[in-house]
Design a protein around this motif. Sequence first.
Motif, PDB file in Angstrom:
ATOM      1  N   THR A 149     -12.483  -5.538  47.078  1.00 31.13           N
ATOM      2  CA  THR A 149     -12.744  -5.418  48.515  1.00 31.13           C
ATOM      3  C   THR A 149     -11.508  -4.934  49.264  1.00 31.13           C
ATOM      4  O   THR A 149     -11.607  -4.127  50.193  1.00 31.13           O
ATOM      5  CB  THR A 149     -13.208  -6.757  49.114  1.00 31.13           C
ATOM      6  N   ARG A 194     -17.370  -9.712  53.033  1.00 28.72           N
ATOM      7  CA  ARG A 194     -18.113  -9.203  51.874  1.00 28.72           C
ATOM      8  C   ARG A 194     -18.126 -10.155  50.684  1.00 28.72           C
ATOM      9  O   ARG A 194     -19.139 -10.271  49.987  1.00 28.72           O
ATOM     10  CB  ARG A 194     -17.524  -7.844  51.478  1.00 28.72           C
ATOM     11  N   SER A 236      -7.488  -7.560  60.722  1.00 24.94           N
ATOM     12  CA  SER A 236      -8.773  -8.196  60.442  1.00 24.94           C
ATOM     13  C   SER A 236      -9.826  -7.592  61.357  1.00 24.94           C
ATOM     14  O   SER A 236      -9.524  -7.163  62.477  1.00 24.94           O
ATOM     15  CB  SER A 236      -8.638  -9.705  60.686  1.00 24.94           C
ATOM     16  N   ASP A 251     -12.929 -10.098  58.325  1.00 20.48           N
ATOM     17  CA  ASP A 251     -12.627  -9.474  57.036  1.00 20.48           C
ATOM     18  C   ASP A 251     -11.310  -8.724  57.143  1.00 20.48           C
ATOM     19  O   ASP A 251     -11.212  -7.714  57.821  1.00 20.48           O
ATOM     20  CB  ASP A 251     -13.775  -8.513  56.681  1.00 20.48           C
ATOM     21  N   ARG A 263     -18.530  -4.954  56.616  1.00 14.44           N
ATOM     22  CA  ARG A 263     -17.140  -4.826  57.048  1.00 14.44           C
ATOM     23  C   ARG A 263     -17.033  -3.501  57.815  1.00 14.44           C
ATOM     24  O   ARG A 263     -17.032  -2.422  57.218  1.00 14.44           O
ATOM     25  CB  ARG A 263     -16.205  -4.799  55.837  1.00 14.44           C
ATOM     26  N   ASN A 266     -10.201  -2.127  52.746  1.00 15.08           N
ATOM     27  CA  ASN A 266      -9.511  -2.560  53.965  1.00 15.08           C
ATOM     28  C   ASN A 266      -8.319  -1.664  54.270  1.00 15.08           C
ATOM     29  O   ASN A 266      -8.107  -1.255  55.410  1.00 15.08           O
ATOM     30  CB  ASN A 266      -9.037  -4.003  53.842  1.00 15.08           C
TER      31      ASN A 266
END
Length: 561
Positions: free
Chosen positions: A476, A232, A267, A226, A244, A480
């Motif tokens: 999403t 997700r 990632s 991810d 995640r 991150n």
Amino acid sequence: MSQDWTVVAAAKKAKQQALIPKEWLLSDLPPQSTLDVSEFPDTCGLLTEEEIRITKSATGALLSNLAKGEWSSVQVTTAFYKRAIIAQQLTNCLTEIFVERALARAVELDEHLKETGKPVGPLHGLPISLKDQINIKGIESCMGYVSWIGKDADHNAVLVDILESAGAIPFVKTNIPQTLMWPETFNHVFGRTCNPYNRSLTSGGSSGGEGALVALRGSPIGVGSDIGGSVRIPSAFCGTYGLRPSYGRVPYAGCVNSMEGQDSIPSVLGPLSNDIAGIKSFVKAVVDAKPWLKDPLAVRKRWNEEEYNLVDHGNGKDLCFAILWDDGDTVPHPPVLRGLETVKKALLAAGHNVIDWKPLKHVEIYRTLRDIWGAGAEEDYNTVAMLSGEPVISTMLPEEQPVVAASEWFRPSESVSAYQLWQYQKKKRDLRQEYLRYWEETTAATGTGRPVDAIISPVAAYAAPPHGMNKSANYTMVWNLLDYAALVIPVSKVNQAIDVPRPRNEFYSDADRLLWQSYNPETYNNAPIAIQVVGRTLEEEAVIAMSEIVDNALKSSKGDS
């Protein structure tokens, strides 16, 4: 690579097909017009009653029965392997298949348990599927690139070593999009992965093979990656749980990847499962193995039982959740809003407090993340693709043949100077600082004396869309950049009789208006609806525990209704 890339790709696909045991190939598969194939594995006749019972068992029951020898590892591995091959024939979710190797390891584990009376580790005998990029020695990780076909990995990824030492059995690898940087799953080598609940819809990406496989119970725990939602989104679109974690909590060393060297927003690897117990079992087993001794980028943080018991969150009593209804850029479709409303009602009924979360600079966060990705992405993709001559995929639409090097969901900008990249990274740092302060200031609104315990957020502005139409990962990606741990929980499925269009008179933008106009309940019928529980950086234990609270509240509310 001197051969025509199409010949090389076709040969790889044929090799994959030849690895499937002939007796597991089905002649009576449902026609493509049959959209919902989620029940087919139970009725197709390939699985015995015992194998159906095994593959539909909760993760805790599987691990318990394996540890006690009530089910042998050979039994369990065979059952999931057969079901994974059924899933492959329905959704095209697999890449690498290595039946004999996995069963040989299962035999070793059974013999160890018989001789010693003790399981090898906390995941003893459990088959685990892996996203294609996770290296297993002696097996390819072409990652959807024709250029990388024929290159067997000469080492295991650190995670594979850890999983095997914990007693797990890697048994299949799963499909991804070329470059990994798509929220859908299609490549020139293995083709497209479909959604098992409605095959006209995407399974998501980039861990779309994992999403489809786990949803069909072809794997008890799968591992995806991810960078912008790639665990997700498939979890949400396929109706599974998925985590995640924060940067470095799960070791990444030894995997192949795209955009290597882009370390500002790395990632991360994370699990998918059909229950939260599977998520917890995976994370605890991996962290207990001290991955920081094998991967220098792994965070030195042991599993913390106090954090899992929510000592920083009122010991799990009278929590305050904040719901992000929209991001100030696009308002989600009616099924997604119904999912959020369902969660709110369940949490209130369970005695928790629920307030609204007002987004802070989410559009600025999206742009900053894309700027960092785009700084060298196009050059990265082209460098790999030119080795074989294959085109870089430019669209996920089934009708079009990809021919140019530009992604329609995020377009890589031309390469920028190191100095300009530093400015983007500085902006990321400042946004993280600002969001931390913003979260801390919610203490005044929660009524608990603490800041908000967790955010309940959409995973996307829609349920799984038709192939080629997942052109945003905004809901999403924000987490991150902020490096917040987030866990997806399935809530319901789209019901075209209930999830009717909702009238609106005001819109954030033309894009918001177009999204609203695009909603047709019939298109999304039967697609899973999900939310994500978002905690703060390196709060995996607490996020898992709070997700259990949310999940239990949902199940209790369904029982009462």
